[in-house]
Design an enzyme around this catalytic site. Structure first.
Site, PDB file in Angstrom:
ATOM      1  N   ASP A   1      37.783 -37.416  85.494  1.00 53.57           N
ATOM      2  CA  ASP A   1      38.831 -36.455  85.856  1.00 53.57           C
ATOM      3  C   ASP A   1      40.121 -37.173  86.251  1.00 53.57           C
ATOM      4  O   ASP A   1      40.094 -38.281  86.780  1.00 53.57           O
ATOM      5  CB  ASP A   1      38.314 -35.587  87.023  1.00 53.57           C
TER       6      ASP A   1
ATOM      7  N   SER B   1      34.167 -29.500  79.367  1.00 52.29           N
ATOM      8  CA  SER B   1      33.300 -28.447  79.900  1.00 52.29           C
ATOM      9  C   SER B   1      33.453 -27.182  79.065  1.00 52.29           C
ATOM     10  O   SER B   1      34.441 -27.009  78.338  1.00 52.29           O
ATOM     11  CB  SER B   1      33.679 -28.158  81.356  1.00 52.29           C
ATOM     12  N   THR B   2      32.478 -26.269  79.209  1.00 51.73           N
ATOM     13  CA  THR B   2      32.609 -24.970  78.531  1.00 51.73           C
ATOM     14  C   THR B   2      33.901 -24.280  78.996  1.00 51.73           C
ATOM     15  O   THR B   2      34.530 -23.565  78.223  1.00 51.73           O
ATOM     16  CB  THR B   2      31.389 -24.068  78.857  1.00 51.73           C
ATOM     17  N   GLU B   3      34.291 -24.542  80.240  1.00 46.94           N
ATOM     18  CA  GLU B   3      35.488 -23.905  80.804  1.00 46.94           C
ATOM     19  C   GLU B   3      36.788 -24.531  80.276  1.00 46.94           C
ATOM     20  O   GLU B   3      37.850 -23.910  80.336  1.00 46.94           O
ATOM     21  CB  GLU B   3      35.475 -24.012  82.338  1.00 46.94           C
ATOM     22  N   ASN B   4      36.706 -25.755  79.770  1.00 57.21           N
ATOM     23  CA  ASN B   4      37.935 -26.429  79.302  1.00 57.21           C
ATOM     24  C   ASN B   4      38.547 -25.752  78.070  1.00 57.21           C
ATOM     25  O   ASN B   4      39.696 -26.024  77.722  1.00 57.21           O
ATOM     26  CB  ASN B   4      37.683 -27.911  79.018  1.00 57.21           C
TER      27      ASN B   4
ATOM     28  N   ARG C   1      32.878 -38.803  90.571  1.00 62.49           N
ATOM     29  CA  ARG C   1      33.978 -38.000  90.048  1.00 62.49           C
ATOM     30  C   ARG C   1      35.278 -38.656  90.462  1.00 62.49           C
ATOM     31  O   ARG C   1      35.556 -38.796  91.660  1.00 62.49           O
ATOM     32  CB  ARG C   1      33.946 -36.572  90.588  1.00 62.49           C
TER      33      ARG C   1
ATOM     34  N   ARG D   1      34.257 -31.645  93.871  1.00 63.47           N
ATOM     35  CA  ARG D   1      33.381 -30.564  93.392  1.00 63.47           C
ATOM     36  C   ARG D   1      32.649 -31.003  92.139  1.00 63.47           C
ATOM     37  O   ARG D   1      33.017 -31.978  91.495  1.00 63.47           O
ATOM     38  CB  ARG D   1      34.186 -29.280  93.143  1.00 63.47           C
TER      39      ARG D   1
ATOM     40  N   GLU E   1      23.288 -39.292  94.560  1.00 62.56           N
ATOM     41  CA  GLU E   1      24.288 -39.709  95.546  1.00 62.56           C
ATOM     42  C   GLU E   1      25.655 -39.473  94.921  1.00 62.56           C
ATOM     43  O   GLU E   1      25.890 -39.832  93.768  1.00 62.56           O
ATOM     44  CB  GLU E   1      24.122 -41.197  95.876  1.00 62.56           C
TER      45      GLU E   1
HETATM   46  C1  IPE Z   1      35.671 -31.090  84.860  1.00 61.29           C
HETATM   47  O1  IPE Z   1      37.009 -31.320  85.134  1.00 61.29           O
HETATM   48  C2  IPE Z   1      35.409 -31.239  83.405  1.00 61.29           C
HETATM   49  C3  IPE Z   1      35.680 -32.549  82.826  1.00 61.29           C
HETATM   50  C4  IPE Z   1      36.157 -33.592  83.414  1.00 61.29           C
HETATM   51  C5  IPE Z   1      35.334 -32.658  81.450  1.00 61.29           C
HETATM   52  P1  IPE Z   1      38.087 -30.160  85.236  1.00 61.29           P
HETATM   53  O2  IPE Z   1      39.381 -30.821  85.509  1.00 61.29           O
HETATM   54  O3  IPE Z   1      37.998 -29.270  84.055  1.00 61.29           O
HETATM   55  O4  IPE Z   1      37.554 -29.329  86.499  1.00 61.29           O
HETATM   56  P2  IPE Z   1      38.297 -28.375  87.519  1.00 61.29           P
HETATM   57  O5  IPE Z   1      38.969 -27.296  86.710  1.00 61.29           O
HETATM   58  O6  IPE Z   1      39.296 -29.202  88.260  1.00 61.29           O
HETATM   59  O7  IPE Z   1      37.224 -27.862  88.404  1.00 61.29           O
HETATM   60  C1  IPE Z   2      39.790 -34.697  82.686  1.00 60.31           C
HETATM   61  O1  IPE Z   2      41.100 -34.851  83.049  1.00 60.31           O
HETATM   62  C2  IPE Z   2      39.603 -34.833  81.212  1.00 60.31           C
HETATM   63  C3  IPE Z   2      39.068 -33.672  80.536  1.00 60.31           C
HETATM   64  C4  IPE Z   2      38.978 -32.433  80.954  1.00 60.31           C
HETATM   65  C5  IPE Z   2      38.641 -33.964  79.217  1.00 60.31           C
HETATM   66  P1  IPE Z   2      41.955 -33.555  83.312  1.00 60.31           P
HETATM   67  O2  IPE Z   2      42.597 -33.146  82.040  1.00 60.31           O
HETATM   68  O3  IPE Z   2      41.153 -32.501  83.975  1.00 60.31           O
HETATM   69  O4  IPE Z   2      43.053 -34.127  84.294  1.00 60.31           O
HETATM   70  P2  IPE Z   2      43.707 -33.369  85.524  1.00 60.31           P
HETATM   71  O5  IPE Z   2      42.575 -32.907  86.407  1.00 60.31           O
HETATM   72  O6  IPE Z   2      44.481 -32.215  84.969  1.00 60.31           O
HETATM   73  O7  IPE Z   2      44.551 -34.405  86.173  1.00 60.31           O
HETATM   74 MG    MG Z   3      40.771 -32.082  85.915  1.00 56.85          MG
END
Ligand code: IPE
Ligand code: IPE
Ligand code: MG
Length: 244
Positions: free
Chosen positions: A24, A69-72, A189, A195, A208
């Site tokens: 992340d 993620s499915t949510e992405n 993370r 989270r 852990e």
């Molecule tokens: C979780 O990160 C999914 C991945 C890193 C692939 P997100 O950035 O999508 O999660 P939230 O929205 O901050 O919870």
């Molecule tokens: C995680 O980085 C990568 C993926 C979801 C693939 P983010 O794109 O969530 O980066 P932030 O959280 O917006 O900084």
């Molecule tokens: Mg993110």
């Protein structure tokens, strides 16, 4: 049995069997530098390749990376499209490295709504590397922890008799997850978010947790080693009595 240990800078360090990483902070990393989110993802995936090599060099056998993620899918078409292109390129270009390092590539996640080219590239590299025995890299792609559990329940309901379901154990259930892997020992993370975001809900049961502030493109091999040092200091009790 004692977990395997190695020495890093004269320090004895425990090796987790399964490390899981939520990669992340790519977007924020890019923003800080006046770059686009797409450039942040490019930097993130460049780092992922380096880090994966380091993790297997350390002797860890299983590494999961949460890459989508499915949510992405809620993100812009441009960003989702760019990430999908990255996955295709990663599968096509990195086969050589995975073969050289004897790493089996597996995926956790559903098909729909992934583009066909991603499904094909994903299944292709999984097939090519399926007999490798040096380690397992599990890409959680179009992955959701709740979706995985529901998927497992449906498969069990379709394949097992009422009697078998009545006697189902936790171990039996694990076999119906997307991949049959050991439980996660260490979950990292990056970027300071505290989270799980639907990541490996079943497998992280007794993991852990380690939450470095560093954004993923900057999360280095040394930072990872620091996580191992911290992991070694944790007292894993699994509900039992302190062992000190
Ligand atoms: C979780 O990160 C999914 C991945 C890193 C692939 P997100 O950035 O999508 O999660 P939230 O929205 O901050 O919870
Ligand atoms: C995680 O980085 C990568 C993926 C979801 C693939 P983010 O794109 O969530 O980066 P932030 O959280 O917006 O900084
Ligand atoms: Mg993110």
């Amino acid at each position: 049995m004692d977990p395997e240990t190695i020495t890093i800078n004269d320090q004895l360090v425990k090796l987790p069997k399964h490390v899981a990483i939520i990669v992340d902070g790519n977007g924020r990393w890019a923003k800080e530098r006046g770059l686009t989110r797409m450039q942040g993802h490019d930097a993130g995936f460049k780092n992922l390749k380096k880090l994966a090599n380091h993790i297997f060099d350390r002797g860890i056998k299983v590494a999961s990376f949460y890459v989508f993620s499915t949510e992405n899918f809620k993100r812009s078409a441009e960003e989702v499209g760019h990430l999908m292109d990255i996955f295709v390129i990663l599968c096509r270009r990195e086969l050589k490295t995975f073969m050289k390092n004897n790493i089996k590539v597996v995926f956790s996640g559903g098909d729909a709504p992934l583009p066909q080219k991603v499904i094909e590239a994903r299944d292709w590299i999984a097939e090519q590397t399926k007999n490798n025995t040096g380690g397992i890299i599990n890409f959680c792609l179009n992955y959701g922890g709740r979706a995985e559990i529901v998927h497992a329940v449906k498969r069990i309901a379709a394949e097992k008799s009422a009697d078998e379901i009545a006697n189902l154990t936790e171990q039996d259930f694990s076999k119906y997850l997307y991949q049959d892997l050991p439980d996660v020992d260490l979950m990292i993370r990056t970027s300071g978010e505290l989270r799980l975001s639907n990541f490996l809900l079943w497998q992280n049961s007794y993991a852990e947790f380690y939450f470095p502030k560093t954004k993923f493109p900057d999360f280095s091999a040394d930072d990872f080693d620091q996580a191992l040092v911290e992991y070694t200091l944790r007292d894993r009790r699994f509900g039992g009595i302190k062992n000190a």
